[in-house]
Scaffold this motif. Structure first.
Motif: not given
Length: 226
Positions: A139-140, A192-196, A201-206, A225-226
């Motif tokens: 999650k980002l 603001f939002a959260f994207v998973s 690998v896809d998360g790191k690319a995000g 942060n958490n």
């Protein structure tokens, strides 16, 4: 958002009774290819129509996708201990007994239609043979959003701009699982939002989308942060 399906000689709620189901997809039995939709808002008003239908005081839960549906005892027919119901979100079906109907805590909660983003996530999960309740990984946090940005726009933004290194053009695209834009009490975006994503690998690319522009704003993308 349920439909009821039973053999002809078993309990079958009438058309009038079925209309009291919250967000129900009603399948016209004479025209099986045609589907009508009756959706109620939190006040029991018919969305897009005149008049009002009472919101039932009970609810049931789909065990597969965890969607909640308002229902009354009468919706289960007037014979026996219950009947089969079918979730129109994930197509799961089960036998629903009368003694497993739960009270809606109306003093503390409102029952409102499911978010379109949640329904889309469930559909994406099912298309990948993934459990409907899966919420993604990596999650980002995404900040500095324009308040008009929708979850669909944010999903398209990441799937268009986030690329995995070393893959071909088709394979480099990331797959977003869930987008949750945080809303304030007034129903407007808090910016603001959260994207998973479906894999790490896809998360790191995000993360590479940090600083890119979406709807005229440079997004702040980082791990939460958490």
């Amino acid at each position: 958002t349920t439909t009821t399906t039973t053999p002809a000689n078993k309990n079958k709620p009438t058309w009038e009774v079925k209309q009291h189901l919250y967000g129900l997809d009603l399948i016209n039995e004479e025209e099986s290819s045609r589907t009508n939709s009756v959706t109620l808002d939190a006040e029991g008003e018919v969305a897009g129509g005149a008049g009002a239908l009472p919101l039932p005081e009970k609810y049931i839960t789909c065990g597969k996708c965890k969607s909640l549906f308002a229902i009354s005892d009468a919706d289960l027919g007037d014979k026996g201990k219950g009947c089969r119901v079918k979730c129109s979100v994930c197509n799961n079906s089960w036998y629903q007994s009368r003694d497993r109907l739960f009270d809606i805590p109306t003093e503390s909660h409102d029952m409102i239609p499911a978010n379109k983003s949640d329904l889309n996530r469930i559909a994406r999960n099912l298309s990948r043979d993934i459990p409907p309740s899966f919420m993604g990984v990596n999650k980002l946090y995404v900040g500095n959003l324009d308040w008009r940005t929708s979850s669909d726009e944010l999903l398209d933004f990441f799937e268009t701009n986030a690329k995995k290194e070393g893959d071909s053009d088709d394979e480099s695209k990331v797959a977003v699982c869930d987008v949750s834009i945080v809303m304030g009490p007034d129903g407007r975006s808090r910016g603001f939002a959260f994207v998973s994503f479906y894999n790490e690998v896809d998360g790191k690319a995000g993360l590479a989308c940090n600083g890119l522009e979406c709807n005229g704003r440079e997004l702040a993308v980082r791990e939460p942060n958490n």
